[in-house]
Scaffold this active site. Sequence first.
Site, PDB file in Angstrom:
ATOM      1  N   ASP A   1      -1.528  -0.970   4.075  1.00 33.20           N
ATOM      2  CA  ASP A   1      -2.252   0.128   4.682  1.00 33.20           C
ATOM      3  C   ASP A   1      -3.239  -0.498   5.665  1.00 33.20           C
ATOM      4  O   ASP A   1      -3.421  -1.720   5.699  1.00 33.20           O
ATOM      5  CB  ASP A   1      -2.965   0.969   3.603  1.00 33.20           C
ATOM      6  CG  ASP A   1      -3.254   2.369   4.103  1.00 33.20           C
ATOM      7  OD1 ASP A   1      -3.374   3.288   3.284  1.00 33.20           O
ATOM      8  OD2 ASP A   1      -3.343   2.548   5.345  1.00 33.20           O
TER       9      ASP A   1
HETATM   10  C1  GLC Z   1      -4.747   5.316   6.745  1.00 36.29           C
HETATM   11  C2  GLC Z   1      -4.083   5.934   5.543  1.00 36.29           C
HETATM   12  C3  GLC Z   1      -2.581   5.900   5.575  1.00 36.29           C
HETATM   13  C4  GLC Z   1      -2.084   6.013   7.008  1.00 36.29           C
HETATM   14  C5  GLC Z   1      -2.555   4.784   7.767  1.00 36.29           C
HETATM   15  C6  GLC Z   1      -2.107   4.821   9.229  1.00 36.29           C
HETATM   16  O1  GLC Z   1      -5.804   4.502   6.359  1.00 36.29           O
HETATM   17  O2  GLC Z   1      -4.489   5.441   4.271  1.00 36.29           O
HETATM   18  O3  GLC Z   1      -2.117   6.988   4.767  1.00 36.29           O
HETATM   19  O4  GLC Z   1      -0.668   6.082   7.022  1.00 36.29           O
HETATM   20  O5  GLC Z   1      -3.964   4.623   7.702  1.00 36.29           O
HETATM   21  O6  GLC Z   1      -2.741   5.866   9.897  1.00 36.29           O
END
Ligand code: GLC
Length: 740
Positions: A289
């Site tokens: 993430d």
């Molecule tokens: C965010 C979220 C995740 C998302 C990613 C990209 O922090 O936790 O769900 O897909 O970043 O935007």
Amino acid sequence: MKLNVEQREFVEELLEKMTLEEKVGQLNLDSPSIVGGFDVPFEELIEMVTDGRMSQEEFGKIMATAERDFHEDDIRAGMVGAIMGNDPVKANELQKIAVEETRLGIPLLMGFDVIHGLRSVYPIAIAEAGSFDDDLMERTAKMAAKESRAYGINWNFAPMLDVARDSRWGRVSEGPGEDPYLASNFARAKIKGLQNNTESTENYVAACTKHYVAYSACEAGRDYNTTSMSTSQLYNVYLPPFKAAMEEGACSAMASFNDLNGVPCTVNSYTLRDILKDKFGLEGFVVSDANGIRECVTHGVAEDDGDAGIKALNAGLDMDMGTRIFYNHIAQAVKDGKILMETLDDAVRRILSVKVWLGLFENPYVSKAVIDEYAKALPKEHKDLCLEAAEKSIVLLKNENGILPLGKERKFTLVGELADRADEVVGAWSLGWEIDDCVSVKQGLEEAGAQFEYYPVCGPESDIDENELRAAIESDSEIVIAVVGEYKSMSGEASSKADITLPGNQQKMLKKLVAAGKQVIAVLMNGRPLALGWEAENLPAIIEGWHLGIQMGNAIAKVMFGECNPSGKLSSTFSSVNGQEPMYYNHPNTGRPGSKSKFTSKYLDAPVEPCFPFGFGLSYTTFEYSNLKVDENGDEISVSVMLKNAGNYDGTEVAQLYMQDVTASLVRPVKELKGYKRVTLKKGESSRIDFTLRKCDMGFYDNQGKYTLEDGLFRIYVGGNSKDVLDTEISVSFRNGEVK
Ligand code: GLC
């Protein structure tokens, strides 16, 4: 995702040709840097939003026009494997660089968050799961995939599969509720919808199941907080939807921010390699993430970026979102022998396999025709599907004396700022909607020809406008429709709340209207289950409208006036007061189940029962269950029940099947959902409903992560929610505990 022999050979041959640097480049997911177009440095801008000097809306407007650096030169140097964005023209430009200006011409993955629709936004997941309509959930995902490709996206950071039991956590809005069985069916439907239409590269994307794993079990419902649990709970509650998604061939997974039993999921080889890749069979790759690898230093399990990167890759994390740690450290780590070349090759192979499966080597670009098509008005079939999903996700929570549906000729007063907020119907994680496509509740009521006066009076963060309140009270209609709830920014990421009652002065507004003798019907617009003790007690009718997407206003109007008989159910339990959280139906019995007697498991100052239980939802008609039967047939248990539409409206009921393993080697939940069926019956009509419960699905995972089936007594329940059920029992023996 399945590769054929030729595709596998292509991947191996390509891997053979790659230099160490080119391999490392594939592990790098970049997001464009914000470089300007506003007056202050970007960091200052973030601080201004964080400390409230700038509203989210203002920030959104700036971001929509901000200048971005898409790192074209790094793409040209083969040091980028994937990038984030949702602009088809820019996507084609970047893809062209990757395909035509790099040594091996490896195309880019274009990743984006398309959680519940891109431009055609349908209900947030917690609402859509409440439709208990697997076919619908697949069709909306299919629409999202087609729309994503049109905007240059070929990799969706969806579905979010976090089983969530604590409504203080803001991200409950993004997932399929509190039940592992429903969440697993949601997972299958979404993977099929996103990935299965491979007849054209304009119709399917790579899914990215998230957040792997148990992120939703964050202590106290506080986002990003620590999680700890037994192996049996991990396997029985949080892993099932990911297992289901892998069985459907999901292309990727996203490692979650949380530490699980002391090991951050970004560097957790037990969950990443042993379970997800080896046991569940992920053929694609795992991405961190955002910033997840760097945060392993903050977690306290890595000395520095380089150490975090080495630990992550060795643990089975294949792609780095947004830190460039892999980009900066992995090549040297391989040279230093801290990472085996075969480990790096495995990660690259997984990423290349997804790109081959997506057809990107043959069709890397979005066709101009498709870009032009989507630049016009939304396709009608998209609007219709968003409306269908919205209608099926609405839950009627209360309807005293059949005050609903209203006759269209019935004058009423409409209150609540949210009623007129078309930009709020889309809910959290909606990143591609157009305001002209969004129908507010007020607009929906107007388009339905309703007769009403409208006074905003108050919203989730405003004071009560006393003049408007007075006007609403003095209006001559006794019925007030109050649209109350949360802004979309009050749920989703980094939106945990300690108080999950109606935000701001909205409840105070309701109390004043009730005190003035008005019949107040609440229409909720919210991203999480709210603590509704006072509302459930004092209002004659409550419609749970969630954030239903672009067609919210039309769906609410159709339910309000009886054109649509609501059929939605709750995918998550609603508490009466904050302190009851976490609250969920599939809980262990304990040795002292809560009751009126003193020494039992309950609060002195809150009810034992929830405000509204999992699976609950009313209809304008009434459904009666009778004649529950169970029979053992070899490896299956047949369950049947008579269902009658005993009311005055045709309607659809979600009949639910639960089981309880009464005595086992571990305590088991008092109920577990094992089946559901949407049944449409005309008024007065009856039908026998049949369920098949496979014996191999009646087991559980023990604390060694082993699936076990144990002979003994099982209770079988069937009803229209998890509380009001018919029940019977059956003793089951499993031939030497066969496992599935
Ligand atoms: C965010 C979220 C995740 C998302 C990613 C990209 O922090 O936790 O769900 O897909 O970043 O935007």
